[in-house]
Structure formats: structure tokens, C-alpha cells
Design a protein around this motif. Sequence first.
Motif, mmCIF file in Angstrom:
data_model
loop_
_atom_site.group_PDB
_atom_site.id
_atom_site.type_symbol
_atom_site.label_atom_id
_atom_site.label_comp_id
_atom_site.label_asym_id
_atom_site.label_seq_id
_atom_site.Cartn_x
_atom_site.Cartn_y
_atom_site.Cartn_z
ATOM 1 N N ASN A 471 0.806 -1.232 0.000
ATOM 2 C CA ASN A 471 0.000 0.000 0.000
ATOM 3 C C ASN A 471 0.834 1.276 0.000
ATOM 4 O OD1 ASN A 471 -1.798 -2.106 0.595
ATOM 5 N ND2 ASN A 471 -3.138 -0.765 1.766
ATOM 6 N N ASP A 472 1.885 1.327 0.812
ATOM 7 C CA ASP A 472 2.644 2.561 1.024
ATOM 8 C C ASP A 472 4.134 2.309 0.814
ATOM 9 O OD1 ASP A 472 0.314 4.029 1.843
ATOM 10 O OD2 ASP A 472 0.420 2.993 3.783
ATOM 11 N N ASN A 473 4.908 3.443 0.833
ATOM 12 C CA ASN A 473 6.362 3.363 0.676
ATOM 13 C C ASN A 473 6.718 2.552 -0.566
ATOM 14 O OD1 ASN A 473 9.134 3.579 1.148
ATOM 15 N ND2 ASN A 473 9.143 1.794 2.519
ATOM 16 N N ILE A 474 6.223 3.001 -1.707
ATOM 17 C CA ILE A 474 6.403 2.265 -2.955
ATOM 18 C C ILE A 474 6.463 3.258 -4.109
ATOM 19 C CG2 ILE A 474 3.913 1.953 -3.334
ATOM 20 C CD1 ILE A 474 4.577 -0.834 -4.463
ATOM 21 N N GLY A 475 7.076 2.862 -5.198
ATOM 22 C CA GLY A 475 7.132 3.690 -6.388
ATOM 23 C C GLY A 475 7.609 2.871 -7.571
ATOM 24 N N PHE A 476 7.648 3.499 -8.750
ATOM 25 C CA PHE A 476 8.221 2.812 -9.911
ATOM 26 C C PHE A 476 9.094 3.767 -10.693
ATOM 27 C CE2 PHE A 476 3.889 3.917 -11.646
ATOM 28 C CZ PHE A 476 4.286 4.818 -12.612
ATOM 29 N N ARG A 477 10.055 3.195 -11.401
ATOM 30 C CA ARG A 477 10.894 3.884 -12.385
ATOM 31 C C ARG A 477 10.569 3.236 -13.727
ATOM 32 N NH1 ARG A 477 16.213 4.948 -9.920
ATOM 33 N NH2 ARG A 477 15.176 6.934 -9.430
ATOM 34 N N SER A 478 10.067 4.021 -14.676
ATOM 35 C CA SER A 478 9.552 3.427 -15.914
ATOM 36 C C SER A 478 10.069 4.168 -17.135
ATOM 37 C CB SER A 478 8.018 3.455 -15.908
ATOM 38 O OG SER A 478 7.536 4.792 -15.898
ATOM 39 N N GLY A 479 10.122 3.448 -18.253
ATOM 40 C CA GLY A 479 10.575 4.040 -19.507
ATOM 41 C C GLY A 479 9.830 3.460 -20.695
ATOM 42 N N ARG A 480 9.707 4.255 -21.766
ATOM 43 C CA ARG A 480 9.028 3.786 -22.981
ATOM 44 C C ARG A 480 9.480 4.645 -24.156
ATOM 45 N NH1 ARG A 480 2.921 1.792 -23.771
ATOM 46 N NH2 ARG A 480 3.035 1.344 -26.010
ATOM 47 N N THR A 481 9.572 4.042 -25.333
ATOM 48 C CA THR A 481 9.809 4.771 -26.579
ATOM 49 C C THR A 481 8.464 4.997 -27.259
ATOM 50 O OG1 THR A 481 12.023 3.862 -26.866
ATOM 51 C CG2 THR A 481 10.940 4.743 -28.816
ATOM 52 N N ILE A 482 8.133 6.267 -27.541
ATOM 53 C CA ILE A 482 6.862 6.619 -28.176
ATOM 54 C C ILE A 482 7.155 7.238 -29.535
ATOM 55 C CG2 ILE A 482 4.767 8.016 -28.008
ATOM 56 C CD1 ILE A 482 5.020 7.902 -24.980
ATOM 57 N N ASN A 483 6.456 6.744 -30.565
ATOM 58 C CA ASN A 483 6.618 7.285 -31.918
ATOM 59 C C ASN A 483 5.587 8.381 -32.140
ATOM 60 O OD1 ASN A 483 5.710 6.944 -35.113
ATOM 61 N ND2 ASN A 483 7.919 6.842 -34.748
ATOM 62 N N LEU A 484 6.056 9.614 -32.325
ATOM 63 C CA LEU A 484 5.182 10.758 -32.561
ATOM 64 C C LEU A 484 5.035 10.981 -34.064
ATOM 65 C CD1 LEU A 484 6.547 13.186 -29.824
ATOM 66 C CD2 LEU A 484 4.635 11.578 -29.665
ATOM 67 N N LEU A 485 3.828 11.306 -34.477
ATOM 68 C CA LEU A 485 3.521 11.352 -35.910
ATOM 69 C C LEU A 485 3.676 12.733 -36.522
ATOM 70 C CD1 LEU A 485 0.340 9.063 -35.891
ATOM 71 C CD2 LEU A 485 2.739 8.429 -36.289
ATOM 72 N N LYS A 486 3.751 13.760 -35.702
ATOM 73 C CA LYS A 486 3.752 15.122 -36.234
ATOM 74 C C LYS A 486 4.883 15.939 -35.624
ATOM 75 C CE LYS A 486 -1.338 15.203 -36.438
ATOM 76 N NZ LYS A 486 -2.548 15.912 -35.954
ATOM 77 N N ASN A 487 5.313 16.938 -36.371
ATOM 78 C CA ASN A 487 6.126 18.000 -35.795
ATOM 79 C C ASN A 487 5.196 19.012 -35.123
ATOM 80 O OD1 ASN A 487 8.430 16.888 -37.001
ATOM 81 N ND2 ASN A 487 8.130 18.096 -38.870
ATOM 82 N N GLY A 488 5.651 19.594 -34.039
ATOM 83 C CA GLY A 488 4.848 20.655 -33.451
ATOM 84 C C GLY A 488 4.902 20.691 -31.943
ATOM 85 N N ASP A 489 4.071 21.580 -31.383
ATOM 86 C CA ASP A 489 4.011 21.769 -29.931
ATOM 87 C C ASP A 489 3.046 20.762 -29.322
ATOM 88 O OD1 ASP A 489 5.807 23.907 -29.853
ATOM 89 O OD2 ASP A 489 4.234 25.356 -30.340
ATOM 90 N N TYR A 490 3.574 19.871 -28.487
ATOM 91 C CA TYR A 490 2.771 18.882 -27.774
ATOM 92 C C TYR A 490 2.514 19.375 -26.354
ATOM 93 C CZ TYR A 490 3.608 15.369 -31.438
ATOM 94 O OH TYR A 490 3.654 14.674 -32.615
ATOM 95 N N GLN A 491 1.333 19.061 -25.830
ATOM 96 C CA GLN A 491 1.021 19.351 -24.434
ATOM 97 C C GLN A 491 1.019 18.035 -23.656
ATOM 98 O OE1 GLN A 491 -2.218 21.998 -23.466
ATOM 99 N NE2 GLN A 491 -2.048 23.083 -25.424
ATOM 100 N N PHE A 492 1.913 17.947 -22.645
ATOM 101 C CA PHE A 492 2.058 16.739 -21.838
ATOM 102 C C PHE A 492 1.539 17.027 -20.428
ATOM 103 C CE2 PHE A 492 5.352 16.561 -25.068
ATOM 104 C CZ PHE A 492 5.137 15.294 -25.615
ATOM 105 N N SER A 493 0.720 16.104 -19.900
ATOM 106 C CA SER A 493 0.155 16.248 -18.552
ATOM 107 C C SER A 493 0.542 15.036 -17.719
ATOM 108 C CB SER A 493 -1.379 16.368 -18.605
ATOM 109 O OG SER A 493 -1.768 17.552 -19.271
#
Length: 707
Positions: A471-493
Amino acid sequence: IYGYIKNQAGNKVEGALVYAKLKKDDSETKSALMSTVTKTDEGWVMDAKNARKQGLDSFFDFDGNDRVLIDVQAAQNEIVSTNFIVSNSSPAPDIIVTLPEQASALKFTSQNIAGGNAYTYWKTLDDATMLSTGDILEYDVYLETNVAGIGGIDLRFTDNTYARDVPGWIDQNGISCHPNRDLTSYAYGKWFHRACKIPSGLNGKVIDWVDLVNELDANTAISAYYDNFIIKNNNGTVKNTIHTQGDPDYNLVDFKNNSSNTGNVVQTTTLPTTPTPTPTPPSSNCPSEPSYPSDKWDRVWCDQAFSKKLADEPDKTEVTFNDDWDAGSVGGIGNDNIGFRSGRVINISQSGVYEFTVGSDDGIRLWIDNELVIDKWIDRAYTTNTINKNIISGSHKFRIDYYEKGGLARVSFSFQKTAEACPSEPSYPSDKWDRVWCDRAFGTKLADEPDKTETTFDENWGGGSVGGIRNDNIGFRSGRTINLLKNGDYQFSLGSDDGSRLWIDGQLIIDVWKDQSYKTQTVQKYLSAGNHQFRIDWYENSGDARVSFSYIEPSPPTPTPTPTSQPPTTYIWEGNDSALRHQLGRAEGSDWWARVDLDNSGFLNYGPYYHGFAEPGGYRVTWKLLIDVHNPGFNDNVLNIDIYDATAQKLLALKQIYRNEFNADWTYQDFNLEFDYILGHDIEFRTWWHDKAYIKLDKITAIKVLK
């Protein structure tokens, strides 16, 4: 060098001149000779008896009775003489030869022939001296047999107590003056001048008598010489002379009352000498840092204060050890007032969390890779201490300092791997978020899964088990390669309860590493089409747990309006417009600028709290900005621009602008953000300046986005 002779009455023998002939001119003899010389009101005094102890008999014609006074010049010239010759010349006297008492000492011999251990005491010369804190009892001792526990003394007081029972009674080497201590390294085969300092526990005590004390192990015979018992006060003035010459007053007292033991003390003029073929060099200092070999613990043995080196060995070949000397000789060097400074390189074959344990009686310190991780520098019975540390595979430097003050002695070191370490960097597959689950501090790995196949996600565990792990005192370290289709300004949340961080292509763009209820953070970043590496670190401390990630692709290009279309209204605020407010900077014409040597970070502008847009919906806001240097060889975050709904108190859009996003020096360039307007809401277009570069704002414009 010329002088004259005095008789024992101290009268000058007129006309009796002496000539001191230089016999030998070598540094070893000079050094030994000068150790027997002290300064007096008459000049420089050479004590013949002390010279005998230094093995200098062959350099003087003592004739059994003499003392030589040498003036300053003679002492400086280090004259060694064997013949005193009468001369008729009359130069100024330089040497005075007098006839003192015959040199002598007390010789103590004893033998245990009955078996069992015992102590033999000889009482010498009753005394009534009252002691004060800081007084010093001095005496000379010479051990003719190489046996521990002989050559000691004890003080019996008028209240029937003994000095041996009082803590803190130690000599100039930090050795306890209890009579059972081992003096062989100092006094076997050589004269040792010992000075025992009176502790506060003996203040005001009155001496009844002084005992010569020697330990007798079973079937052992011993022999020791004593001389020159003197008590001085703390400024060095002689307070009382207990025994220097003449027959002692003594009684034999057998500790075990065993009449089969034998012993004797006699006054003797046949004194042992300390061989001096080479003067004993001063002890070298204890090193401040050990060496770090890979095949052994390199131990340098020192006194307890680590000021004087005692020996360079024994070392320790085993990586882990448990050395228990009990009350015996530590390292074969000495029982008390001893320690070592040691170092070693240890190869750790696997990364992970390791438990390191040290134990000691008395004090110990442990360093790992120059970091002090255990510090128990105190007198104590044997106690162990443990530290857990994340260790990466490879070679590491370990250092252990240890000391033994008195009594029992023991030191130990061991370690074991207790858990896998959390990796410092994730992997970046293209088909999933590869999550490594760790504790909240990211020191210990808990699990390699579950992973996450969806590119965007919103996982809300509430107060339950996170990832099915805990339940507590836990976390993750994660990674991924994402292929983006467009040039431009992306909004990340990125949203989290508690802390989270987002990296894109190795650049940290969201950093909310703190305990908090669930909140989201949104940033805008220009990215080109293609593969990009994304990393998310997240942790849950306690309570509810949630994490989310999403992004919005760049908007499609705005279509060109037909000639018959009515052009949208453009809203314009110049850099120094009165509707815009400023925390820093200054006006230049219609512009507003800030410079690093004049201003501190803050809002270059905020406001205008505008609510007069003609219709709701989408608007594009453009900041026209310039920079002095766009590519100095590094790329730092120089500005943030954002759109803020002051009525709803909500951030609508944010863009971090980096130096390299400017295409040229001193050239205006447009930067855009879009937002949806709600009628009647006050809107701010804000520029946050990071105090990294000269920046000038020309104007801010807003225009309705035509769908």
C-alpha cells in the motif's frame, strides 16, 4: 678544553687543571652523550650514572666516582673524553670534575616454584607525601627478563587503599600504572623512565609506602632493576625523593602467602646498560590515511590517540574477520592503549543492498568509498552496529579505524547482500512502459512488474495495494519509446499522488517530487515526428495513491480564409502597455526588456486580466520575443510563457522556451499558445524570466482561431 678538579667537599684543587681529549667524533655517540646532559646554574651537567645506563662507559674514565660538568661551549661541541690530564697552562676553566656518590639501583629477583599465579610485593622506604591532582611519580625501570607484569609499582595509602584500584592512573604512553601491565616493549633490555600522572581520584591521599610489584606466573623466575623514585608537582618541581641511593627499607609480602616462593631486593652498583650502537629513532607518526590493497587489510598499529605508530603489522588477509584478543596482547604488540588504521579494496560482484556489521571493544569507525557510515568512537564493551547501503558492483574502498583502551579487546567486520538495488535508469521498449517497482527512496527493488501496455494511463489505487505489491512506501521507475507522428508543440500532462517526474529524451520537464494530494502539471514542448524516449518516476508515501499521463498532439494548420471571409479581430498589447504589469525590467520605446546583470528572476509581465474577447472558443496567443545569444554551446531554459484564467484560478497552457529554440541573435521571433476562452473570465498572458539571458518583449497578440 681545560678545567679544574673539585674534591667531595666542593673545594677547588688549586693548580689541578684537566684537559678533555676528543676521543670519537661520530653522530651516534654524540646523540647518546647529549641525552645525559642537562642545564644547571653552574653550566651543563653530565650525569655519570645516567651515562652508564646509556652504555657510554667506554668513553669516560669514571674510576667509580665522578660527575662531569661541561660548559655551554663544550656541550655545543659535543666533546667526548676519556683522559683527564694535569696541565700547567691556565686558560679559563671549562670543565669541572667532581666526586659524587657511587651510582646504584635496586635489583629485584623472585621465583615462583610452587605453581599457581601470584604477585610479590617489596615495600620500599615509608613515605608520608600528600598527593595532588597532576603530581607525577617518576621512576626508572630495567627488565632483565622478558616477562609481562613485572617492573610495576603500587602506592599504599594511610587509609589502607591502593593506587592500583583508581581509574585514570596512566603513564606518559597512556599505559595504566596498575602493576599488572606489560612493560616489555619499553623496558626489556633497556632503561625506561616512567612517569605516572596522579589522577583526581588520588587527590589528597597520603602515601604510607611504595611497593615494588612483580607478577609471578607458575614456575617463573624474574629479575628487574628500579631506581630514582621521585614525586614532582605539576610544574616539574621535585616534591619528594622516595628513593635514589642507599639501602631500601623493605618487607616481602607474598600475595598468595605461599612460603615456597622466593625473592630478594638488593642495592647494587653493577648496573645494566642500554646498548646504543644506534640511537633509537623517534617513533614515526600514525598515518592519517591507510593504503588500500586488494589482497589484505593493511593495518598500521598506533597508540590509542593515533599520534604515534607502533608497528606496520600484523595485517589481515581475510575480507571478514572477528579478532578476539580477550585481555591478552593485541596483535602481539601490547594489551592496552593500542589501535589500528586499516584499508582494503573489496570487489562487490553483484549490485544490491548490503548489510555491513562492525563490532568493537572499544571504539570503531567504518568508511565506505570515503563516506563515514558508522562512527562509534567510544569506550565500550563489545557491541555490534549495522548499516544498510546500496552498493553497485565493482571495486570499493573500505577503511576501519579501531582502538582498545583497556581491559578486553575485540574487533569484527562482516557483510551480506540483503536485497536487489533499484536501477538508476529504466529500459525504453516501444510496446510498453517497463516499470521497475522500488521502495519510496528508490534504494531497494521490490518487483519487475506489473508493466503498462497503454501509452497514456490514469491509475487510481486509492488506499489499496499499489500494483498488487504493497500500500505505502512504494514507487516505480519506468521508460518507454513513443513514436510521434507530427512535428509541433505537444502538451504533456502528468498527475500524481504523491510525487512524480517526467523526462523526454533525457531532459527533465516536469518535477513535482513531494508528498501531495492528486494534482496534474501540464507543459508544452516542441517535438519532431519520430521516436522519443519518455521516462516517468513516481512514488507513493502513504494514504491514497494515483498516477496519470496523457498528451495532446499539435493542432492542425489553420486553414487560409476565403477572400469573402471576415478576418478575425486581433487583440494587441505592446510590451510597455499599461494593462500589462511587470515585476522586473524596464521600457524601451514600446518594448519591455530585462538583463542578467540588472534583474533577478520573476515575471517580465503578467496581466492584462482581459475579459473583452468578442466570443468564446479557441484563441491563439503570440509572444514576439528576441534573445541576445541563441547558441552559446549550451541549451538552458530561459523563459516560460503561460495563459492563466484568473477567474477560475486555473492554468490553461504553458510552454518552456529553451535558448536554442530562438533561430538567431537579436532577432524577433514568435512563440504561440492556444486556449479556450469562457465569456466574462479575466485572462492573463504571463512571461516568466529565468535570469539566464537578455530578453526583450515586443508585444503580445491574441486572435480567434477559426475552425
